[in-house]
Design an enzyme around this catalytic site. Sequence first.
Site, PDB file in Angstrom:
ATOM      1  N   HIS A 170       3.109  -3.325   6.983  1.00  0.00           N
ATOM      2  CA  HIS A 170       2.043  -2.340   6.724  1.00  0.00           C
ATOM      3  C   HIS A 170       1.862  -1.430   7.928  1.00  0.00           C
ATOM      4  O   HIS A 170       2.328  -1.732   9.016  1.00  0.00           O
ATOM      5  CB  HIS A 170       0.708  -3.051   6.487  1.00  0.00           C
ATOM      6  CG  HIS A 170       0.647  -3.823   5.209  1.00  0.00           C
ATOM      7  ND1 HIS A 170      -0.142  -3.447   4.155  1.00  0.00           N
ATOM      8  CD2 HIS A 170       1.289  -4.941   4.819  1.00  0.00           C
ATOM      9  CE1 HIS A 170       0.005  -4.309   3.167  1.00  0.00           C
ATOM     10  NE2 HIS A 170       0.865  -5.232   3.543  1.00  0.00           N
ATOM     11  N   GLU A 181       1.024  -5.331  10.821  1.00  0.00           N
ATOM     12  CA  GLU A 181       0.451  -3.987  10.942  1.00  0.00           C
ATOM     13  C   GLU A 181       1.184  -3.312  12.091  1.00  0.00           C
ATOM     14  O   GLU A 181       1.092  -3.762  13.232  1.00  0.00           O
ATOM     15  CB  GLU A 181      -1.052  -4.068  11.239  1.00  0.00           C
ATOM     16  CG  GLU A 181      -1.870  -4.711  10.128  1.00  0.00           C
ATOM     17  CD  GLU A 181      -2.074  -3.788   8.925  1.00  0.00           C
ATOM     18  OE1 GLU A 181      -1.702  -2.587   9.002  1.00  0.00           O
ATOM     19  OE2 GLU A 181      -2.608  -4.263   7.901  1.00  0.00           O
ATOM     20  N   HIS A 225       0.872  -1.170   0.000  1.00  0.00           N
ATOM     21  CA  HIS A 225       0.000   0.000   0.000  1.00  0.00           C
ATOM     22  C   HIS A 225       0.916   1.229   0.000  1.00  0.00           C
ATOM     23  O   HIS A 225       1.682   1.434   0.944  1.00  0.00           O
ATOM     24  CB  HIS A 225      -0.915  -0.009   1.230  1.00  0.00           C
ATOM     25  CG  HIS A 225      -1.890  -1.149   1.214  1.00  0.00           C
ATOM     26  ND1 HIS A 225      -2.177  -1.920   2.307  1.00  0.00           N
ATOM     27  CD2 HIS A 225      -2.632  -1.644   0.184  1.00  0.00           C
ATOM     28  CE1 HIS A 225      -3.070  -2.853   1.959  1.00  0.00           C
ATOM     29  NE2 HIS A 225      -3.351  -2.707   0.676  1.00  0.00           N
ATOM     30  N   GLU A 256       1.698   3.778   3.016  1.00  0.00           N
ATOM     31  CA  GLU A 256       2.088   3.287   4.337  1.00  0.00           C
ATOM     32  C   GLU A 256       3.597   3.433   4.485  1.00  0.00           C
ATOM     33  O   GLU A 256       4.376   2.504   4.264  1.00  0.00           O
ATOM     34  CB  GLU A 256       1.603   1.845   4.506  1.00  0.00           C
ATOM     35  CG  GLU A 256       0.070   1.809   4.448  1.00  0.00           C
ATOM     36  CD  GLU A 256      -0.528   0.417   4.540  1.00  0.00           C
ATOM     37  OE1 GLU A 256      -1.759   0.320   4.517  1.00  0.00           O
ATOM     38  OE2 GLU A 256       0.230  -0.565   4.623  1.00  0.00           O
TER      39      GLU A 256
HETATM   40 ZN   LIG Z   1      -1.530  -1.913   4.210  1.00  0.00          ZN
END
Ligand SMILES: [Zn+2]
Length: 330
Positions: A147, A211, A53, A56
């Site tokens: 992420h 994350e 992404h 990020e």
């Molecule tokens: Zn992500």
Amino acid sequence: MFDFLQMTLSGRVPQEHSGSNFNLRWRWLAQGVLQLEPLHGYRKSVVLSAGIHGNETAPIELLAALVSDLLHGKRRLKVRLLVIFGNPSAMINGERYNQIDLNRLFCRHYEHFPKCPETERAAQLEALVTEFFNQSKTDHRLHFDLHTAIRESHHQRFGLLPHKDKGIYSRTMLDWLHHAGIEALVINQAPSGTFTYFTSQYCQADSCTLELGKARPFGQNDLNQFALISQGLLSLISGINLLPDAAEPMKVYRVTQELKKISDQFCLNFPESIKNFTRFSAGDILARDGEISYQVQQPDEWILFPNASVRPGLRAGLMLVQVPTASLYG
Ligand SMILES: [Zn+2]
């Protein structure tokens, strides 16, 4: 020595495609893809990816710093390493993605969409990662996809484990995650199109999507927040021992139900700003979609990634239940 992040963001190609220092040999494979190999053997093949992404940024900066230290000989490399900045064009635009979320396109899901930058990138990354693992002289294969989340969370750092048919995960990997400050793990219950599901299922890697906190623009990240994971990565690639655990055991969750958005009438029954891992109790109404209502089924369920603004047909949130840690070991 080139700056891998700047090179990736500029879209330029390095003048030299390979090189070495006293410790390692590097090879630039594609925009945002760099392979590094120790000169004196290795026991693990490791893929580290960030920027799947594009907005990020913190994990991208973290990997950029790691690569820079390795290329400049400030850190020793003990593993064969593939570093990937997943979606360079989205990184340049500061967007999550251009046309399609790249992390839904792996495992040939890209074949079901019209050709666009993300479908091509998913195919390219699958090929490069497969080749990297095929050439590995060790069966010890790891992939961490880094992420940051959009919303606040009751667990600052957590991991998403890809679905495995037998539901058994590598204890070495889980121990490493714990040492690296991961507070909770979520087990996916079904195959998916994520990058880590691809490497787990098709490359036999021990994989986890991490994350690591909240996303901010380039240069505005408080990298102290990422100190534990940074140390963890360093210990992984340089073979330095980690400090003994201080923290409590990791909490483990599995998905119990999905909140699927069927129509534009879908609405969540709680504020959009709710934190990940907020707990709900049996009977609580979670969302409504026309005649349908989603309700908590188990005594306690925890919410993850609620998002009412997805397109109809997509997942607007996951509900979790807690399971014993031992369930990860079979
Ligand atoms: Zn992500």
